[in-house]
Design an enzyme around this catalytic site. Structure first.
Site, PDB file in Angstrom:
ATOM      1  N   SER A 135       2.106  -1.312  13.757  1.00  0.00           N
ATOM      2  CA  SER A 135       1.792  -0.100  13.036  1.00  0.00           C
ATOM      3  C   SER A 135       2.987   0.797  12.552  1.00  0.00           C
ATOM      4  O   SER A 135       3.936   0.830  13.304  1.00  0.00           O
ATOM      5  CB  SER A 135       1.332   0.833  14.081  1.00  0.00           C
ATOM      6  N   GLU A 137       3.572   3.636  12.786  1.00  0.00           N
ATOM      7  CA  GLU A 137       3.939   4.562  14.153  1.00  0.00           C
ATOM      8  C   GLU A 137       5.129   4.146  14.696  1.00  0.00           C
ATOM      9  O   GLU A 137       5.861   5.080  15.285  1.00  0.00           O
ATOM     10  CB  GLU A 137       2.605   4.889  14.910  1.00  0.00           C
ATOM     11  N   TYR A 159       1.240   5.490  22.341  1.00  0.00           N
ATOM     12  CA  TYR A 159       0.596   4.736  21.486  1.00  0.00           C
ATOM     13  C   TYR A 159       1.756   3.839  20.848  1.00  0.00           C
ATOM     14  O   TYR A 159       1.615   2.626  20.899  1.00  0.00           O
ATOM     15  CB  TYR A 159      -0.092   5.205  20.405  1.00  0.00           C
TER      16      TYR A 159
HETATM   17  P1  NAP Z   1     -10.386   2.044  15.199  1.00  0.00           P
HETATM   18  O1  NAP Z   1     -11.336   2.230  14.121  1.00  0.00           O
HETATM   19  O2  NAP Z   1      -9.831   2.820  16.361  1.00  0.00           O
HETATM   20  O3  NAP Z   1     -10.850   0.622  15.880  1.00  0.00           O
HETATM   21  C1  NAP Z   1     -10.352  -0.006  17.423  1.00  0.00           C
HETATM   22  C2  NAP Z   1     -11.315  -1.213  17.698  1.00  0.00           C
HETATM   23  O4  NAP Z   1     -10.698  -1.768  18.987  1.00  0.00           O
HETATM   24  C3  NAP Z   1     -12.780  -0.840  17.954  1.00  0.00           C
HETATM   25  O5  NAP Z   1     -13.605  -1.998  17.698  1.00  0.00           O
HETATM   26  C4  NAP Z   1     -12.917  -0.556  19.316  1.00  0.00           C
HETATM   27  O6  NAP Z   1     -13.791  -0.729  20.250  1.00  0.00           O
HETATM   28  C5  NAP Z   1     -11.818  -1.827  19.826  1.00  0.00           C
HETATM   29  N1  NAP Z   1     -11.308  -1.492  21.372  1.00  0.00           N
HETATM   30  C6  NAP Z   1     -10.575  -0.498  21.860  1.00  0.00           C
HETATM   31  N2  NAP Z   1     -10.280  -0.780  23.059  1.00  0.00           N
HETATM   32  C7  NAP Z   1     -10.606  -2.001  23.512  1.00  0.00           C
HETATM   33  C8  NAP Z   1     -10.692  -2.820  24.346  1.00  0.00           C
HETATM   34  N3  NAP Z   1     -10.082  -2.434  25.550  1.00  0.00           N
HETATM   35  N4  NAP Z   1     -10.886  -4.281  24.351  1.00  0.00           N
HETATM   36  C9  NAP Z   1     -11.493  -4.417  23.257  1.00  0.00           C
HETATM   37  N5  NAP Z   1     -11.696  -3.524  22.050  1.00  0.00           N
HETATM   38  C10 NAP Z   1     -10.990  -2.577  22.197  1.00  0.00           C
HETATM   39  O7  NAP Z   1      -8.958   1.279  14.722  1.00  0.00           O
HETATM   40  P2  NAP Z   1      -8.669   0.680  13.145  1.00  0.00           P
HETATM   41  O8  NAP Z   1      -8.388   1.905  12.147  1.00  0.00           O
HETATM   42  O9  NAP Z   1      -9.734  -0.266  12.753  1.00  0.00           O
HETATM   43  O10 NAP Z   1      -7.314  -0.010  13.394  1.00  0.00           O
HETATM   44  C11 NAP Z   1      -7.257  -1.372  13.754  1.00  0.00           C
HETATM   45  C12 NAP Z   1      -6.005  -1.912  14.582  1.00  0.00           C
HETATM   46  O11 NAP Z   1      -4.978  -1.601  13.567  1.00  0.00           O
HETATM   47  C13 NAP Z   1      -5.583  -1.035  15.908  1.00  0.00           C
HETATM   48  O12 NAP Z   1      -4.883  -2.045  16.617  1.00  0.00           O
HETATM   49  C14 NAP Z   1      -4.721   0.185  15.099  1.00  0.00           C
HETATM   50  O13 NAP Z   1      -3.982   0.623  16.306  1.00  0.00           O
HETATM   51  C15 NAP Z   1      -3.934  -0.562  14.114  1.00  0.00           C
HETATM   52  N6  NAP Z   1      -3.322   0.174  12.960  1.00  0.00           N
HETATM   53  C16 NAP Z   1      -4.176   0.996  12.349  1.00  0.00           C
HETATM   54  C17 NAP Z   1      -3.747   1.660  11.187  1.00  0.00           C
HETATM   55  C18 NAP Z   1      -4.828   2.619  10.358  1.00  0.00           C
HETATM   56  O14 NAP Z   1      -4.161   3.482   9.614  1.00  0.00           O
HETATM   57  N7  NAP Z   1      -6.166   2.379  10.725  1.00  0.00           N
HETATM   58  C19 NAP Z   1      -2.319   1.425  10.948  1.00  0.00           C
HETATM   59  C20 NAP Z   1      -1.817   0.746  11.494  1.00  0.00           C
HETATM   60  C21 NAP Z   1      -2.158  -0.106  12.903  1.00  0.00           C
HETATM   61  P3  NAP Z   1     -15.016   0.367  20.329  1.00  0.00           P
HETATM   62  O15 NAP Z   1     -15.821   0.507  19.002  1.00  0.00           O
HETATM   63  O16 NAP Z   1     -15.922  -0.384  21.524  1.00  0.00           O
HETATM   64  O17 NAP Z   1     -14.220   1.660  20.462  1.00  0.00           O
HETATM   65  N1  GDD Z   2      -5.894  13.579  13.987  1.00  0.00           N
HETATM   66  C1  GDD Z   2      -5.578  14.695  13.546  1.00  0.00           C
HETATM   67  N2  GDD Z   2      -6.297  15.943  13.562  1.00  0.00           N
HETATM   68  N3  GDD Z   2      -4.276  14.689  12.932  1.00  0.00           N
HETATM   69  C2  GDD Z   2      -3.833  15.962  12.383  1.00  0.00           C
HETATM   70  C3  GDD Z   2      -4.689  17.218  12.426  1.00  0.00           C
HETATM   71  C4  GDD Z   2      -5.809  16.947  13.162  1.00  0.00           C
HETATM   72  O1  GDD Z   2      -6.547  18.242  13.086  1.00  0.00           O
HETATM   73  N4  GDD Z   2      -3.893  18.294  11.840  1.00  0.00           N
HETATM   74  C5  GDD Z   2      -2.794  17.644  11.548  1.00  0.00           C
HETATM   75  N5  GDD Z   2      -2.738  16.298  11.724  1.00  0.00           N
HETATM   76  C6  GDD Z   2      -1.554  15.370  11.586  1.00  0.00           C
HETATM   77  C7  GDD Z   2      -1.161  14.769  12.701  1.00  0.00           C
HETATM   78  O2  GDD Z   2      -0.242  15.576  13.511  1.00  0.00           O
HETATM   79  C8  GDD Z   2      -0.249  13.532  12.046  1.00  0.00           C
HETATM   80  O3  GDD Z   2       1.025  13.822  11.566  1.00  0.00           O
HETATM   81  C9  GDD Z   2      -1.172  13.270  10.565  1.00  0.00           C
HETATM   82  O4  GDD Z   2      -2.070  14.405  10.522  1.00  0.00           O
HETATM   83  C10 GDD Z   2      -2.008  11.998  10.718  1.00  0.00           C
HETATM   84  O5  GDD Z   2      -2.730  12.015  11.910  1.00  0.00           O
HETATM   85  P1  GDD Z   2      -3.723  10.948  11.971  1.00  0.00           P
HETATM   86  O6  GDD Z   2      -4.812  10.812  11.165  1.00  0.00           O
HETATM   87  O7  GDD Z   2      -4.338  11.179  13.512  1.00  0.00           O
HETATM   88  O8  GDD Z   2      -2.944   9.328  12.208  1.00  0.00           O
HETATM   89  P2  GDD Z   2      -1.598   9.030  12.859  1.00  0.00           P
HETATM   90  O9  GDD Z   2      -0.635   8.806  11.577  1.00  0.00           O
HETATM   91  O10 GDD Z   2      -1.334   9.852  13.831  1.00  0.00           O
HETATM   92  O11 GDD Z   2      -2.050   7.461  13.144  1.00  0.00           O
HETATM   93  C11 GDD Z   2      -2.895   6.623  12.203  1.00  0.00           C
HETATM   94  O12 GDD Z   2      -1.961   5.960  11.747  1.00  0.00           O
HETATM   95  C12 GDD Z   2      -1.242   5.131  12.412  1.00  0.00           C
HETATM   96  C13 GDD Z   2      -0.190   4.239  11.224  1.00  0.00           C
HETATM   97  O13 GDD Z   2       1.001   4.995  10.999  1.00  0.00           O
HETATM   98  C14 GDD Z   2      -3.745   5.819  13.267  1.00  0.00           C
HETATM   99  O14 GDD Z   2      -4.631   5.160  12.597  1.00  0.00           O
HETATM  100  C15 GDD Z   2      -2.714   4.898  14.141  1.00  0.00           C
HETATM  101  O15 GDD Z   2      -3.579   3.874  14.745  1.00  0.00           O
HETATM  102  C16 GDD Z   2      -2.024   3.978  13.101  1.00  0.00           C
HETATM  103  O16 GDD Z   2      -1.073   3.032  13.948  1.00  0.00           O
END
Ligand code: NAP
Ligand code: GDD
Length: 371
Positions: A135, A137, A159
């Site tokens: 990520s 992050e 995280y």
């Molecule tokens: P998400 O929608 O939160 O999906 C997470 C998945 O992990 C869900 O299927 C969840 O199952 C499963 N899970 C959680 N804990 C588990 C456990 N202990 N054992 C098995 N499965 C488990 O996340 P996403 O946005 O698809 O992201 C996918 C991956 O990419 C994650 O690793 C995230 O950290 C990473 N990532 C995401 C982003 C982004 O912007 N979306 C960016 C960078 C990296 P349930 O349905 O049961 O909750």
């Molecule tokens: N969730 C949330 N809710 N975020 C808020 C809010 C709120 O009400 N108001 C402001 N924010 C700001 C957060 O402080 C952060 O700076 C930004 O919006 C994005 O927050 P999220 O959408 O929760 O995503 P994230 O950037 O913290 O994390 C996501 O992206 C990562 C990759 O950079 C997640 O998908 C992580 O799993 C992923 O790794």
């Protein structure tokens, strides 16, 4: 050889798009699903077919990243050629409430999986390719902008610390055991299937519900944070491409454009002709003890080596999400009009969880919206 993919996190946002892509490409797809008191397969239900039908290529298995035995058993049964590790407690703010659990799932869970794959490969003499969902992050308090594969990490949340562990563990398995283990350092990616408590979906869902009179306020935290938002459909293509290369490696996946949360909010509300000052309020509950202020990726390596390019800009992505949420809100409106109760949106339910990490009660100040 037949292509067989095993996906952890198949019920999540990325898991559902990746499953669609791999089924289109002719793969058999196996997913690991956690047991829960309700089914969590909503995002992949449209792909699932009854196992008694012909040519069923999507299969689900109960398992958990914390249950190493179940991972080993499933790998032995499924005999995957590619494993995509997408499972995680993926919410950054929640990781401050559940740091140990987050670390166990992401850091130790990934290690369980890597070890299971290594043993499977060595005992069965079968090649397996592994993808780790790293990520942006991990860059945290960024050392340079834009961030690339060579930018040092400075994680700012439990995280992100856990993701750094899993990232380096994956590289260590590649170097120590010659495993085909690749990491994708993905910047934020969104879609209509994004979890409702991430800021983009929280905004688009609320805008649509406000438009249809189902909700009157939206509470947000830090609007100044900048993110590099892309479309999930593009990003799962990159995951697949990474596992089709001759050698495993590490790749940043990003659009290269960054925007503030405020800009996303303005885009969403303008699309529906809503006044932000009237509906949007600040709540410190949504601030984080340590914030990541700016993420902007440099995906040159992915462009040059994988031939990957993003196709959706932030304004296009935002409008796509608002339009999808408007359809959802129309269905909810119809149910309400017919006298039915509808579930509260996830974000509203989550706001009941406490205590706030900041310790402050919710406030109801109008949010300043100037750029
Ligand atoms: P998400 O929608 O939160 O999906 C997470 C998945 O992990 C869900 O299927 C969840 O199952 C499963 N899970 C959680 N804990 C588990 C456990 N202990 N054992 C098995 N499965 C488990 O996340 P996403 O946005 O698809 O992201 C996918 C991956 O990419 C994650 O690793 C995230 O950290 C990473 N990532 C995401 C982003 C982004 O912007 N979306 C960016 C960078 C990296 P349930 O349905 O049961 O909750
Ligand atoms: N969730 C949330 N809710 N975020 C808020 C809010 C709120 O009400 N108001 C402001 N924010 C700001 C957060 O402080 C952060 O700076 C930004 O919006 C994005 O927050 P999220 O959408 O929760 O995503 P994230 O950037 O913290 O994390 C996501 O992206 C990562 C990759 O950079 C997640 O998908 C992580 O799993 C992923 O790794």
């Amino acid at each position: 050889m037949d292509k067989v993919a095993l996906i952890t996190g198949i019920t999540g946002q990325d898991g559902s798009y990746l499953t669609e892509l791999l089924l289109q490409k002719g793969y058999s797809v196996h997913g690991i699903v956690r047991r829960s008191s309700v089914f969590t397969t909503e995002r992949i239900d449209h792909l699932y077919r009854d196992r008694h039908e012909d040519d069923v290529r999507l299969h689900l298995h109960y398992g958990d990243l914390l249950d190493a035995i179940s991972l080993r058993r499933t790998i032995g049964e499924v005999k995957p050629t590619e494993v995509y590790n997408l499972a995680a407690q993926s919410h950054v703010r929640t990781s401050f409430d559940q740091p140990v659990y987050t670390a166990e799932v992401i850091a130790l869970g990934t290690l369980h999986l890597l070890e299971a794959i290594r043993d499977y490969r060595d005992t069965q003499q079968r090649d397996v390719r592994f993808y780790q969902a790293s990520s942006s992050e991990m860059f945290g308090r960024v050392k340079e902008t834009p961030q690339s594969e060579t930018t040092p990490f400075y994680p700012r949340s439990p995280y992100a610390c856990a993701k750094v562990h899993a990232h380096w563990q994956t590289i260590n398995h590649r170097e120590a055991y010659d495993l085909f283990a690749t990491t994708g350092i993905l910047f934020n990616h969104e879609s209509p299937r994004r979890g409702e408590t991430f800021v983009t979906r929280k905004i688009t869902r609320a805008a649509a519900r406000i438009k249809l009179g189902l909700q009157s306020e939206l509470y947000l935290g830090n609007l100044d944070a900048k993110r590099d938002w892309g479309f999930t459909g593009d990003y799962v293509q990159a995951m697949w491409l990474m596992l089709q290369q001759d050698e495993p490696d590490d790749y940043v996946i990003a659009t290269g454009q960054c925007h503030t949360v405020r800009e996303f909010l303005i885009e969403a509300f303008n699309h529906l002709g809503l006044e932000i000052e009237r509906y949007v309020r600040f709540d410190p509950r949504y601030l984080r003890p340590t914030e990541v202020d700016l993420l902007q990726g440099d995906a040159r390596k992915a462009r040059e080596r994988l031939g990957w390019t993003p196709t959706v800009t932030m304004p296009q992505l935002c409008r796509m999400m608002v339009d999808a949420d408007l359809k959802l809100a129309e269905q909810e409106r119809a149910l309400v009009n017919a006298g039915h109760c509808i579930p509260q949106p996830c974000e509203s339910i989550e706001s009941q969880f406490g205590p706030s990490i900041i310790g402050a009660p919710p406030v109801r100040e109008p949010i300043p919206v100037g750029p």
